[in-house]
Design an enzyme around this catalytic site. Structure first.
Site, mmCIF file in Angstrom:
data_model
loop_
_atom_site.group_PDB
_atom_site.id
_atom_site.type_symbol
_atom_site.label_atom_id
_atom_site.label_comp_id
_atom_site.label_asym_id
_atom_site.label_seq_id
_atom_site.Cartn_x
_atom_site.Cartn_y
_atom_site.Cartn_z
ATOM 1 N N THR A 97 0.831 -1.217 0.000
ATOM 2 C CA THR A 97 0.000 0.000 0.000
ATOM 3 C C THR A 97 0.859 1.258 0.000
ATOM 4 O OG1 THR A 97 -1.823 -1.114 1.134
ATOM 5 C CG2 THR A 97 -1.739 1.289 1.296
ATOM 6 N N SER A 136 -7.222 -0.596 -6.387
ATOM 7 C CA SER A 136 -6.776 -0.868 -5.026
ATOM 8 C C SER A 136 -5.315 -1.290 -5.119
ATOM 9 C CB SER A 136 -7.602 -2.000 -4.404
ATOM 10 O OG SER A 136 -6.967 -2.536 -3.255
ATOM 11 N N THR A 137 -4.584 -1.122 -4.033
ATOM 12 C CA THR A 137 -3.225 -1.670 -4.012
ATOM 13 C C THR A 137 -3.247 -3.154 -4.368
ATOM 14 O OG1 THR A 137 -2.464 -0.106 -2.333
ATOM 15 C CG2 THR A 137 -1.226 -2.170 -2.534
ATOM 16 N N ASN A 138 -4.339 -3.829 -3.971
ATOM 17 C CA ASN A 138 -4.387 -5.286 -4.081
ATOM 18 C C ASN A 138 -4.557 -5.793 -5.508
ATOM 19 O OD1 ASN A 138 -4.294 -4.913 -1.359
ATOM 20 N ND2 ASN A 138 -6.406 -5.530 -0.977
ATOM 21 N N THR A 183 34.520 -38.944 -13.060
ATOM 22 C CA THR A 183 33.314 -39.108 -12.248
ATOM 23 C C THR A 183 33.740 -39.127 -10.795
ATOM 24 O OG1 THR A 183 33.460 -41.529 -12.414
ATOM 25 C CG2 THR A 183 32.086 -40.397 -14.035
ATOM 26 N N SER A 314 45.947 -11.811 -6.519
ATOM 27 C CA SER A 314 46.400 -11.837 -5.134
ATOM 28 C C SER A 314 47.105 -10.546 -4.774
ATOM 29 C CB SER A 314 47.355 -13.013 -4.918
ATOM 30 O OG SER A 314 47.907 -12.985 -3.624
ATOM 31 N N SER A 315 46.946 -10.163 -3.507
ATOM 32 C CA SER A 315 47.653 -8.981 -3.002
ATOM 33 C C SER A 315 49.036 -9.336 -2.482
ATOM 34 C CB SER A 315 46.841 -8.340 -1.876
ATOM 35 O OG SER A 315 46.700 -9.260 -0.794
#
Length: 464
Positions: A97, A136-138, A183, A314-315
């Site tokens: 609403t 209506s909102t609905n 597998t 990577s840092s």
């Protein structure tokens, strides 16, 4: 400041604001996500207000000047104006609403200005009596959600189709590259890299077909049903004409629901579609995991394919490149799966004639659609189209495996073949050397039986 009044009392609103007291109260009440209502949902509600104004005028419920002002206000918003006025948390009580009233107020106040009045003078154009007339909102909110969803399904379906084609291109490119199949992450039998990618293409093709067909599920709307689906306070002509007008304006083939009460109460259609979005996410996740495994290394892993290098990984470790695009796709899949659970819980929590949990469902459903579209495009452009095969590595791992032994089963039986496998594992012998030492086949016969090319096709190797 201007003063506005509702059944609770009065409240001061910024005189420059196009929203009104309903929106202001909702802004105070709901501060959960720091994320606004989805813009596509807002756009769809505005489309409904525009269609409703035209039809209300046509059935003699709305004056022409109000109709023209409301439509102009809607057109301006649809063109991008007043976007900053729609500031309301995505999660809220009240079945949506607050969202519907926010649109009603913004449209009304802009229409008031167009007619020469001042914002907040609802004698000129009223948010409820004029902009929300016959609605209506609905019925507005679920109709808008379906409209927004149908629009977002189009680019998603297109991206899935392009992803399928990208996998098919790789299937053709890698058709003749032999490798070891696996597998349970253990050596299995030979396969081609192209065959692996054909399976990815086929899985995505199913998702493409599901999405193409599922749009039919979302086309029936309850607009005109008003509060509970009975159509109270809506002109009978309005009920049928408003969907036609909305369809004409949006070019989205919406249809009037045969049972508007059912369409107002029940949200199972969103659960169904969300399940198909989850299926796409599941397939993407499995493929992303496979690509991470096949590209692992590059020295200490499988390394049968090379993914495009898109950023340093990577840092602290120089030269490290990570499979960040598949990893992002993994996380996308987790998000869509969790959204599906939220959508399921919201849909099953409806009570009697309405489901108050619509805002959560709408937010998660639209998020899944948008995020999947972005993710599928990213996966294709930044990963799939740039994959390269490491043919030498594929052949090396195939030659060094026990995968070729399975082709001997029809000739030697499971027991003897297992004994040969143990010998290969415990010595430096190759499969071919271990078999030839037993004088069961000559070299020419064995070459034919252990041909990986034959082992990637149906039938008994060596008899073709």
């Amino acid at each position: 400041m201007r003063e506005e009044k509702d059944l609770i009392g009065t409240k001061e609103i910024d005189e420059d604001a196009y929203y009104g007291i309903n929106t202001a109260r909702a802004q105070e009440n709901f501060n959960l996500t720091n994320r606004n209502v989805n813009e596509h949902l807002i756009e769809a509600i505005v489309e409904i207000k525009k269609a409703a104004a035209a039809v209300n005028y046509e059935v003699d419920r709305l004056e022409e000047d109000k109709k023209e002002a409301i439509i102009q206000a809607c057109d301006e918003i649809l063109a991008g104006a007043l976007g900053d006025e729609f500031q309301l948390d995505a999660l809220q009580g009240g079945a949506g609403t607050s969202t519907n009233m926010m649109v009603n107020e913004v449209v009304a106040n802009r229409a008031i200005e167009i007619l020469g009045g001042s914002k907040g003078d609802y004698e000129v154009v009223h948010p409820n009596q004029d902009v929300n007339l016959g609605q209506s909102t609905n019925d507005v909110y679920p109709t808008a959600l379906k409209l927004a969803s149908l629009r977002l399904l189009i680019p998603l379906t297109e991206e899935v189709a392009e992803l399928q084609e990208a996998f098919q291109d790789k299937e053709r490119e890698f058709a003749n590259i032999l490798k070891l199949g696996r597998t349970q992450l253990q050596d299995a039998v030979p396969i081609t890299l192209g065959q692996e990618f054909s399976a990815y293409a086929e899985a995505i093709s199913r998702d493409r077909w599901r999405l193409y067909k599922v749009s039919e599920r979302l086309k029936k709307v309850n607009l005109g049903g008003t509060a509970v689906g009975t159509g109270l306070n809506a002109e009978p002509k309005f009920i049928f004409k408003v969907v036609q007008e909305l369809r004409r304006n949006t070019n989205v083939s919406l249809a009037h629901a045969e049972n508007m009460i059912d369409n107002t109460q029940n949200l199972d259609v969103f659960v169904e579609v969300s399940g198909l979005l989850k299926s796409l996410g599941v397939n993407l996740n499995k493929i992303a995991n496979d690509l991470r495994l096949l590209s692992s290394g590059p020295k200490g892993g499988i390394g049968e394919i090379k993914l495009p290098q898109v950023q340093p990984g990577s840092s602290i470790m120089p030269g490290k490149i990570n499979p960040v695009i598949p990893e992002a796709v993994n996380q996308l899949s987790f998000l869509v799966t969790s959204n599906d659970q939220a959508i399921t819980l919201a849909a099953q929590s409806g009570q009697l004639e309405l489901n108050a949990m619509l805002p959560l469902l709408a937010d998660k459903f639209l998020e899944s659609l948008e995020t999947l579209t972005n993710g599928v495009e990213m996966f294709r452009e930044k990963c799939i189209v740039g994959i390269e095969a490491n043919e030498e590595r594929c052949q090396e791992l195939l030659d060094d495996s026990l995968g070729l032994l399975t082709a001997l089963n029809p000739y030697l039986g499971y027991k003897l073949t297992t004994e040969i496998a143990k010998e290969v594992l415990n010595t430096d012998k190759t499969v071919k050397e271990a078999v030839l030492d037993r004088d069961i086949f000559n070299e020419q016969e064995l070459e034919k039986i252990l041909s990986p090319q034959e082992m990637t096709q149906p039938g008994i190797a060596g008899e073709k």
